[in-house]
Design a protein around this motif. Structure first.
Motif, PDB file in Angstrom:
ATOM      1  N   GLU A  25      41.919  43.840  44.218  1.00 14.51           N
ATOM      2  CA  GLU A  25      41.544  45.089  44.890  1.00 14.51           C
ATOM      3  C   GLU A  25      40.284  45.695  44.280  1.00 14.51           C
ATOM      4  O   GLU A  25      39.443  46.249  44.998  1.00 14.51           O
ATOM      5  N   THR A  28      37.336  44.029  45.733  1.00 17.81           N
ATOM      6  CA  THR A  28      37.061  44.526  47.080  1.00 17.81           C
ATOM      7  C   THR A  28      36.389  45.902  47.028  1.00 17.81           C
ATOM      8  O   THR A  28      35.452  46.177  47.793  1.00 17.81           O
ATOM      9  N   SER A 142      42.558  42.225  50.524  1.00 18.38           N
ATOM     10  CA  SER A 142      41.645  42.094  49.388  1.00 18.38           C
ATOM     11  C   SER A 142      41.544  40.623  49.003  1.00 18.38           C
ATOM     12  O   SER A 142      42.524  39.881  49.072  1.00 18.38           O
ATOM     13  N   SER A 144      39.428  38.474  45.800  1.00 12.79           N
ATOM     14  CA  SER A 144      38.497  38.593  44.682  1.00 12.79           C
ATOM     15  C   SER A 144      38.095  37.232  44.160  1.00 12.79           C
ATOM     16  O   SER A 144      38.837  36.257  44.272  1.00 12.79           O
ATOM     17  N   GLN A 186      40.209  34.981  56.125  1.00 10.30           N
ATOM     18  CA  GLN A 186      39.677  35.296  54.795  1.00 10.30           C
ATOM     19  C   GLN A 186      39.527  34.026  53.947  1.00 10.30           C
ATOM     20  O   GLN A 186      38.538  33.850  53.233  1.00 10.30           O
TER      21      GLN A 186
END
Length: 317
Positions: A25, A28, A142, A144, A186
């Motif tokens: 998160e 993001t 999210s 990463s 994603q």
């Protein structure tokens, strides 16, 4: 309406405490601010904005958060300090009294950070923006980048289990997840950017798909089809949600690592009941046997907790 000129030539520093989900998160958050002109600081620079993504799994975690916030305020004098994450959701008033904190964002506001930065003027007391935990409904995707080729993909958030030792349902709200279509897209973007490995993260990932009628097995079967991703790793999954079909799928998949992290917490059925866990030791043992049978060389990681209220010396042994 956000005045983008407010953010011109501004820099930001990011600090993450706690789990892989928090790191996903924070990544993001950094991307959102970067897209709006806020550059990540370089070594030796002072930041205009500091974002602290906190943990609150224990009292010690809370203490570390407070220490980190104070340290950051010293390192970046005059910076606009934003505190978010589980500690911010659970104890926002406590954080608002820490000197130099300007904004406290709850779990549902975290990824809407731009709406709340305002003119970046320092405050006498931190401004609190949270949603009551029972009303948290939104899933915020999210993803990463952990290192050059590994990514962490958040597929689920929150938890409905309310185990006696855990604050997560109060900090992150009820279980919710993205859709398979959304998460697969994603993962495709990760592959296109050169990512080779994806770690699938969440709070209770086996609970995936409650609102959409999809299942965690459906999700991993879809992800397995994406060309370019060489390895997937399932971060942690509850033993009662690790189905035989999931184990069989991992056994035949070329991309999913033969790796299972399964929280046991206690080898005593009495203690598991005290914890309000959703399985007993017999179920756990059968899951391990199934993995060993289908994937003899699988790696299995286990969590244990000791000192639970009501645990005697005999139960500990």
């Amino acid at each position: 309406m956000i005045d983008v000129h407010t953010f011109e030539n501004k820099t930001a520093a990011y600090y993450t405490l706690g789990c892989k989900l928090n790191f996903a998160e924070t990544s993001t958050l950094g991307k959102i601010l970067e897209e709006n002109g806020i550059r990540k600081i370089r070594p030796g620079e002072k930041a205009d904005i500091c974002v602290v993504n906190t943990c609150s799994v224990t009292e010690l975690a809370d203490k570390k958060c407070r220490q980190t916030i104070r340290k950051i305020a010293r390192q970046h004098p005059g910076a606009f300090i934003v505190v978010t994450g589980c500690y911010a959701q659970l104890k926002p008033e406590e954080i608002s009294h820490i000197p130099d904190v300007d904004l406290i964002l709850g779990a549902e506001q975290k990824l809407d950070i731009l709406q709340y930065l305002g003119d970046l003027q320092k405050k006498q007391k931190g401004n609190i923006v949270t949603t009551p935990t029972k009303d948290i409904k939104k899933f915020s995707p999210s993803c990463s980048r952990g290192d050059r080729t590994r990514y962490f993909l958040k597929v689920q958030d929150g938890c409905d289990y309310f185990c006696t030792y855990c604050t997560i349902p109060f900090a992150r709200g009820r279980s919710r997840s993205g859709t398979i279509e959304q998460l697969t897209e994603q993962a495709r973007e990760v592959a296109l950017s050169g990512g080779k490995e994806i770690v699938i993260t969440g709070v209770n990932i086996g609970d995936f798909g409650k609102q959409t009628g999809e299942t965690f097995l459906d999700l991993i079967e879809s992800l397995d089809q994406i060309e370019g991703i060489e390895h997937y790793r399932i971060s942690s999954i509850e033993p009662n949600l690790l189905t035989d079909d999931i184990i069989s799928f991992v056994a035949r998949s070329k991309r999913f690592a033969p790796h299972f992290h399964i929280p046991l917490q206690s080898g005593s059925d009495t203690v598991l009941k005290l914890m309000h866990r959703h399985y007993d030791t017999d179920l756990f043992a059968r899951k391990i046997e199934t993995i060993r049978e289908k994937i003899p060389d699988a790696f299995i990681g286990v969590d244990l907790i000791t000192g639970v209220r009501g645990e005697t010396e005999e139960l500990f042994e």
